[in-house]
Design an enzyme around this catalytic site. Structure first.
Site, PDB file in Angstrom:
ATOM      1  N   LYS A   1       0.867  -1.171   0.000  1.00 25.20           N
ATOM      2  CA  LYS A   1       0.000   0.000   0.000  1.00 25.20           C
ATOM      3  C   LYS A   1       0.911   1.231   0.000  1.00 25.20           C
ATOM      4  CE  LYS A   1      -3.839   2.128   2.637  1.00 25.20           C
ATOM      5  NZ  LYS A   1      -4.710   2.013   3.833  1.00 25.20           N
TER       6      LYS A   1
ATOM      7  N   SER B   1      -9.727   2.337   3.071  1.00 22.74           N
ATOM      8  CA  SER B   1      -8.826   3.054   2.207  1.00 22.74           C
ATOM      9  C   SER B   1      -7.861   2.165   1.426  1.00 22.74           C
ATOM     10  CB  SER B   1      -7.997   4.032   3.045  1.00 22.74           C
ATOM     11  OG  SER B   1      -7.147   3.322   3.937  1.00 22.74           O
TER      12      SER B   1
ATOM     13  N   SER C   1     -10.130  -0.044   7.239  1.00 24.40           N
ATOM     14  CA  SER C   1      -9.511   0.119   5.923  1.00 24.40           C
ATOM     15  C   SER C   1      -8.863  -1.126   5.340  1.00 24.40           C
ATOM     16  CB  SER C   1      -8.463   1.233   5.966  1.00 24.40           C
ATOM     17  OG  SER C   1      -9.092   2.489   5.911  1.00 24.40           O
TER      18      SER C   1
END
Lengths: 485, 95, 488
Positions: free
Chosen positions: A76, A155, A179
Site C-alpha cells: 500500500k 482506504s 480500511s
C-alpha cells in the site's frame, strides 16, 4: 500461475519449477495490462522488482530462502519505500521519494519478497471507497464484467482490488477504522487487522496514531498468516509496538474448531441490517457450527457510539499528524508564496483533498478551546466504555462474528459527496480499532454477484486463533476462491 | 449542532488551510452534519469513566543515550522544496 | 503610588544528553546546519519518537535537587502550532502530568537574608530548531528565512516557578542559583551564550499591600543574567508608567532587546495560539520506579547549598564569600584547587572573586576558558602569603600567567624581578637615606597632629622609597620602619 496462492508460489519456487525472475515477469506483464481498467496501483516498480527477483533467485540458490523469497506482492502506498515514491494517495506527497524504509518494508525486503509496486488508496487513508486518491479512483474488479464501476472499498482499495483481480497474490494494507476489512469484504478477499502494536508503525504514514495498524490483504487465511509472520514483531523504532513473542501463525491453522465459542453481538444484527446480508452471515455461522463451534448472542452495549467516538478521535489525531505537511522540508509547496502564512495556507489548501481537509478541520475543532471536553475527552471516555464491552464479551466467548459491512460494493460516486453516509460504511469495523483488538474479514458469499465479508473479531493478540478460524472456514467453503470475470 | 462561519474560519486559520467563501458554505453543511453525527456522544453516561488515550495498557520503553545517527543531510535536502547552504528556506515570517 | 512587583520565572534548561530526546541524533553544538537532524527530527512522514532515558534521569536528578516530588507516571502531550523551526507542527511536551512536581529553592540575598522560591513544576520537552533571518532570497527576490534543525529535539526541562520574587535582585539570584544547581548536577552545560539556559520572566504590578494580582506580561528568551536584570527593570518601569497614567496592562508576550534596552509586543492574549494540547498517541506513559529514583539520588553530586556549608566549615569563609564561590560548580572547583595549593583559603577566595572573576567578566569568558588553572593561582597565593611579592607584584604575575608568558609563578617572579626585599637591615638603610634627603617633609610630619594627615604624608614618602628599592622593597615593612623612625 497468477491464480496460485503465496504458499503455492513459495513451493513452486522452492521446487525450482519456476524462477522468481520468470514469475515476476509474468506478474508484471499481467499487472501492466489489467491495471489500466482498475487503477489499483499508483506506481509499478518494474526495474526494482526484476532486480529484487534476480537477487531472490540467487538467495534461493544459495540455500538461504524464506517462504517469501522471490514471491511477488505489493505495498500500500502508505508504507515508505527507500528510493521509491510514497504518495499516500495525495498531491501533497506526489513527488515524495523517502530516503528510508518503513519497518514493514524492511521486513519484506529481508524476507526476500519482490515488491511490484505501490497500491492506490484513499488520500492519507481517509475514506472507505478509494475515490479520494489524488491518482484517481480504483475500480472494484467485481461488477466490471456487467459494465458497473463499483468501489473496492477503502482506504486499502488498491491492495484489495489488486489481490481480487489476481494482479498480486497478496498486498500490505493498513486499517484505522476498517480500511483492511471493508475493502477485503467488498473485493471478496481475506483481510487481517492485527492487534494494535503487533506490527510496527514506523515508516507507515500516520493517519490516527492510536488506531492505525498495518496488516494483510490476501486471498486466503493461510497467505495472511504468511504475511503476518513477516510483518509482526517488536520494533525499537516504534514506542507503541509490543515486546511480545511472534508465533508462527501458520503452525496453528489446522487446529480443529470443536468447542470454539462464537458470540454474535446483538447490536450488529439489529433492526436495520440488510436481510440479504444477514442471511449470508448466518449461513457462514452455520458452517462454523458444523465444524463444532457453539454460538451465543452477546451484547456490546455501547456499539452504537463507536462511529461518533471514532469520528472525533481519528480526526483529532490526524489534525496534528498532518501538520508536518507544511511545504517546508519535503512534498508539495505552493507556487510563489508571498510570506510564511501564505505558504502554509495555500500549500495545505492545494495539497490536501476535500476529505482530508474536512477531517483536519473537524479534528482541530474537536481539540480547540471550549470544545475539547465535549468532544475529544468525551470520545476518549466512550472509547473506554467500548473497550470494556469487548473485554466483557471475551469473558464469555472466544471470537465475535458479524457482517464486515452493511452492504456489498456500491457504485462509484454514490456516496462520495456525502461524508456522513460514507462514514456509516464503517459501522461494524471502527469499534475494533477503538479497542485495539484484532479482526479479520473473510469472503462469506455473494449478494447480486457481489462479494460480502464475515468479520471475525478476537481478543488482544489472538491473531493465531482468528487465522485458524478463518482457515478452517476456507477448508469447507470456496467463496475465497471465486474470481471476478 | 451547527458550526458557524466564524468558527470554520477560525479553525481554518489554526489548521493553516486557506478556505474561500464558497468553501466555507460547503463546510458549514458538511461539518455540521459530521458534528450532528458525533453529538450522539453527549447521550453517553461517562461519569467516573477514565479517558482512554491508548488501546494498550503498556508503559513507555526508554532508549539508551547513544548516538545512532549519521549525517544524511544530502539525502534529505535532495527532496526539499528549497535549500541554501544546508538550510531549509521558507518565506520570511511577517509578524 | 507605591507598587508591589510580582515576578515568576520560566526557565528552559537544555539537558546535556548526547542525543536528542526522541531520536539518536547528536546534540553536539556547532555542527554544520541540518547535519544533526535525522528523519525523526525532520518529521519525515511515518517516523516515530523514542524517548531518551538519560533525559528522564536528568529530570529526576533535577527534581531531587530542588526538593520536588517525582511524578511516577508522566505523560507527553502535543502542543500544536505552526512555525518553521517546529517540524512536526507540534511540540512534544508535558502538561497534565509533568515529571517534576512542586519543589523549592532557597536563595541568598545581598542583605544577608535568605528567601524560599517555590517551584510549581518542571517538565520535559523538546527544543525547536533555529531560524536564521540572513539575506536569503527566492528567484523573485522575496526575502527568505533559513531553517537549521540541528537543535530541534534537544531535550529541555522547563522549570516554572511560583510568582514568589519581588524584584530583579531576587529573580537574578534565583536564576544564578538554578544555574549553579544544574551545572553542579552536570545535567546542563550552563553556557548561556549558546542558549543552554533561557529565561522567560512574568511580571505584574499591584498596589502596595494589595492581595489581587495585576495583569502580567511575559518577556521571553532572555539569555543572560544581565539582560534579565535589565529587562525586569525596563518592564517594571513600563508597567508603572502605564498604571500611573491611569492605563491598563495588556496581557501579552514581549520581546526584549538587550542591546537597545527596548521591548516590543510579540502577541497579545487575544492573538494567543489555541494550542490544542492532547496526549501524544505515539508515546506511552512513562513510569519511573523507586529503583530509578534511588539510582538518580545516589548519583547526585554535591550541590551548591551543601558546598557552601562545607566552604564555611573547611575554609573558614564567611557566608557571603562561601555562597558566591559555591554557587557555580566550576568556579568552586577552581577555588578549591587554588585554596589547596595556596594554603591561605581566604586569600585564594579574594583572588578568585576579585582579579580572576573580573578578568573573566571583562573578556566574557567562562571558568572553562580560563588560561590559568586554580593550581597556578594557588602558587601565586603562596608567594603573596609568604611576602615574596607585593600585591602590586602579584598583579603583574597574574597578568603574565593570563597572557601565557610563562606558566610557572616563581619563574615569572624571577624574570620580572618582582621579589620583594624583606631584609629589614637593608630596608632601614634605604629609609635613613631617603629621610635624610627630605628634611622638610620629615619636619612637617612631626609637626602634624592629625593621624589621618600623617598617614597621607607617609604615602608621599613611599614613592621615593620604592624608587630607591627599585620597586622591590616590601611596602608593609617600609611602612613599619617609617612609622617607627618618624614617630620616635
Amino acid at each position: 500461475m497468477h491464480n496460485k496462492s503465496v504458499a503455492e508460489l513459495s513451493r513452486e519456487l522452492e521446487s525450482g519449477k519456476i524462477s522468481s525472475v520468470e514469475l515476476t515477469r509474468e506478474y508484471l506483464g499481467r499487472l501492466k495490462k489489467e491495471d489500466e481498467q482498475l487503477n489499483s496501483f499508483i506506481s509499478i516498480t518494474e526495474e526494482q522488482a526484476l532486480a529484487d527477483a534476480h537477487a531472490a533467485d540467487e538467495q534461493r540458490a544459495a540455500g538461504k530462502a524464506t517462504p517469501w523469497t522471490g514471491v511477488p506482492f505489493a505495498h500500500k502506498d502508505i508504507f515508505c519505500t527507500n528510493g521509491v515514491a510514497t504518495t499516500c494517495g495525495s498531491k501533497m506527497l506526489a513527488n515524495f521519494v523517502p530516503p528510508y524504509d518503513a519497518t514493514v518494508t524492511e521486513n519484506f525486503r529481508q524476507a526476500g519478497a519482490v515488491c511490484l509496486g505501490k497500491t492506490n488508496m484513499d488520500e492519507f487513508a481517509m475514506g472507505s471507497s478509494t475515490e479520494s486518491s489524488y491518482f484517481g479512483a480504483t475500480t472494484n474488479p467485481w461488477g466490471l464484467s456487467r459494465g458497473e464501476k463499483r468501489v473496492p472499498g477503502g482506504s486499502s482499495g488498491g491492495s484489495a482490488a489488486a489481490v481480487a483481480a489476481r494482479l498480486v497474490p497478496a498486498a500490505t494494507a493498513t486499517d484505522t477504522g476498517g480500511s483492511i476489512r471493508q475493502p477485503a469484504a467488498l473485493c471478496g478477499v481475506t483481510g487481517l487487522k492485527p492487534t494494535y502494536g503487533r506490527v510496527s508503525r514506523y515508516g507507515m504514514i500516520a493517519f490516527a496514531s492510536s488506531l492505525d495498524q498495518g496488516g494483510a490483504l490476501a486471498r486466503s487465511a493461510e497467505d495472511a498468516a504468511l504475511m503476518l509472520n513477516v510483518m509482526a514483531g517488536f520494533d525499537p523504532k516504534d514506542s507503541t509496538s509490543l515486546e511480545r513473542e511472534v508465533p508462527d501463525y501458520t503452525a496453528t491453522l489446522n487446529e480443529p474448531l470443536k468447542g470454539l465459542r462464537i458470540g454474535l453481538p446483538k447490536e450488529y444484527f439489529a433492526g436495520n441490517l440488510d436481510s440479504a446480508m444477514e442471511q449470508q452471515v448466518r449461513s457462514a455461522i452455520r458452517e462454523y457450527e458444523k465444524l463444532g463451534a457453539t454460538v451465543k448472542e452477546v451484547s456490546l452495549p455501547h456499539a452504537n457510539l463507536a462511529i461518533a467516538a471514532y469520528y472525533v478521535i481519528a480526526p483529532a489525531e490526524a489534525s496534528a499528524n498532518l501538520s508536518r505537511f507544511d511545504g517546508a522540508r519535503y512534498g508539495y509547496r505552493c507556487d510563489d508564496p508571498k510570506d510564511l502564512m501564505d505558504m502554509y495556507t495555500r500549500t495545505r489548501a492545494e495539497g490536501f483533498g476535500a476529505e482530508v481537509k474536512r477531517r483536519i478541520l473537524v479534528g482541530t475543532y474537536a481539540l480547540s478551546a471550549g470544545y475539547f471536553d465535549a468532544y475529544y475527552l468525551k470520545a476518549q471516555k466512550v472509547r473506554r466504555l467500548i473497550q470494556q464491552d469487548f473485554i466483557d464479551a471475551f469473558k464469555e466467548v472466544d471470537v465475535l462474528m458479524s457482517p464486515t459491512t452493511p452492504s456489498p460494493a456500491f457504485v462509484q460516486g454514490e456516496k462520495s459527496n456525502d461524508p456522513v453516509t460514507m462514514y456509516l460504511e464503517d459501522v461494524f469495523t471502527v469499534a475494533i480499532n477503538l479497542a485495539g483488538i484484532p479482526a479479520m474479514s473473510v469472503p462469506a458469499g455473494f449478494i447480486d454477484g457481489l462479494p460480502v465479508g464475515l468479520q471475525i473479531i478476537g481478543d488482544y493478540f489472538s491473531e493465531a486463533r482468528l487465522l485458524n478460524a478463518a482457515h478452517q472456514f476456507q477448508q469447507v467453503t470456496d467463496w475465497h476462491q471465486r474470481e471476478p470475470q | 449542532m451547527t458550526i458557524s462561519r466564524e468558527d470554520i474560519e477560525k479553525v481554518a486559520v489554526l489548521a493553516r488551510i486557506r478556505v474561500d467563501d464558497e468553501q466555507v458554505s460547503a463546510l458549514e453543511k458538511d461539518l455540521g452534519n459530521i458534528l450532528d453525527l458525533v453529538d450522539q456522544l453527549s447521550a453517553a453516561d461517562t461519569d467516573s469513566v477514565e479517558p482512554m488515550a491508548h488501546p494498550l495498557n503498556a508503559v513507555q520503553r526508554l532508549r539508551a543515550d547513544e548516538v545512532t545517527e549519521t549525517d544524511q543531510r544530502e539525502a534529505f535536502q535532495a527532496i526539499a522544496p528549497a535549500t541554501e547552504n544546508g538550510l531549509y528556506l521558507v518565506p520570511r515570517v511577517i509578524e | 503610588m507605591q507598587w508591589d512587583i510580582v515576578i515568576g520565572l520560566e526557565i528552559h534548561v537544555q539537558l546535556a544528553t548526547r542525543t536528542k530526546i526522541f531520536s539518536g541524533s547528536s546534540t553536539a553544538y556547532g555542527a554544520e546546519p541540518n547535519t544533526q537532524a535525522n528523519a525523526v527530527d525532520l518529521a519525515m512522514p511515518g517516523t516515530l519518537p523514542v524517548p531518551n532515558e538519560q533525559a528522564f534521569r536528568y529530570a529526576v536528578m533535577f527534581g531531587l535537587a530542588v526538593n520536588a516530588e517525582i511524578e511516577r507516571r508522566s505523560v507527553f502531550e502535543r502542543k500544536n502550532y505552526f512555525y518553521p523551526d517546529l517540524p512536526k507542527g507540534y511540540q512534544t511536551t508535558q502538561l497534565e502530568r509533568p515529571i517534576v512536581g512542586p519543589g523549592y529553592v532557597d536563595i541568598d540575598l545581598a542583605n544577608g537574608k535568605s528567601k524560599r522560591v517555590r517551584i510549581h513544576h518542571a517538565h520535559l520537552e523538546e527544543d525547536a530548531g533555529k531560524s536564521l533571518h540572513d539575506s536569503f532570497y527566492d528567484e523573485l527576490g522575496h526575502g527568505m528565512t533559513g531553517i537549521d534543525l540541528n537543535r530541534a529535539g534537544t531535550p529541555l526541562i522547563e522549570v516554572v516557578t511560583e510568582p514568589d520574587m519581588t524584584n530583579a535582585e531576587e529573580a537574578v539570584a534565583f536564576a544564578k542559583k538554578l544555574h549553579g544547581i544544574v551545572t553542579s548536577l552536570g545535567i546542563c552545560d550552563g553556557d548561556m551564550s549558546q542558549g543552554s539556559m533561557r529565561f522567560d520572566v512574568n511580571i505584574s504590578l499591584k498596589p502596595k499591600g494589595s492581595e489581587t494580582l495585576g495583569t502580567r506580561t511575559e518577556t521571553k528568551n532572555l539569555n543572560s543574567f544581565r539582560f534579565m536584570e535589565q529587562a525586569i527593570a525596563h518592564e517594571v518601569e513600563r508597567q508603572m508608567d502605564i498604571l500611573e497614567d491611569g492605563g491598563t496592562i495588556v496581557q501579552e508576550t514581549r520581546l526584549y532587546n538587550g542591546d537597545r534596552d527596548e521591548s516590543r509586543s510579540m502577541r497579545t492574549k487575544e492573538e494567543a495560539n489555541d494550542y490544542r494540547y492532547f496526549p501524544c498517541p505515539d508515546l506511552l506513559p512513562v513510569e519511573i520506579d523507586d529503583a530509578f529514583i534511588d539510582e538518580a539520588r545516589n548519583s547526585l553530586p554535591e550541590l551548591p547549598d551543601a558546598r557552601k556549608a562545607r566552604f564555611m566549615e573547611q575554609y573558614s569563609l564567611n557566608d557571603y564569600d562561601a555562597g558566591l564561590l559555591a554557587g557555580d560548580s566550576r568556579l568552586a572547583a577552581f577555588f578549591e584547587a587554588a585554596a589547596e595549593r595556596g594554603k591561605d583559603a581566604k586569600l585564594a577566595a579574594n583572588w578568585v572573586q576579585g582579579e580572576f572573576s573580573a578578568r573573566l567578566n571583562a573578556e566574557e569568558k567562562s571558568v572553562d576558558d580560563s588560561p590559568i588553572s586554580g593550581a597556578q593561582l594557588g602558587d601565586l597565593v603562596v608567594r603573596i602569603a609568604d611576602n615574596t611579592i607585593s600585591s602590586a607584584g602579584a598583579k603583574k604575575v597574574f597578568e603574565a600567567l593570563w597572557a601565557g608568558e610563562n606558566d610557572n609563578v616563581d619563574a615569572i617572579i624571577d624574570a620580572k624581578g618582582l621579589k620583594q626585599v624583606s631584609d629589614t637591615g637593608e630596608l632601614e638603610k634605604m629609609v635613613d637615606e631617603v629621610l635624610a634627603s627630605m628634611p622638610d617633609q620629615v619636619a612637617q610630619y612631626q609637626q602634624e597632629s592629625d593621624p589621618k594627615k600623617q598617614k597621607k604624608m607617609l604615602g608621599g614618602l613611599m614613592g621615593p622609597l620604592m624608587k630607591a628599592s627599585k620597586g622591590q622593597g616590601n611596602p608593609k615593612l617600609f611602612n613599619e620602619i617609617l612609622v617607627r623612625k618618624l614617630g620616635g
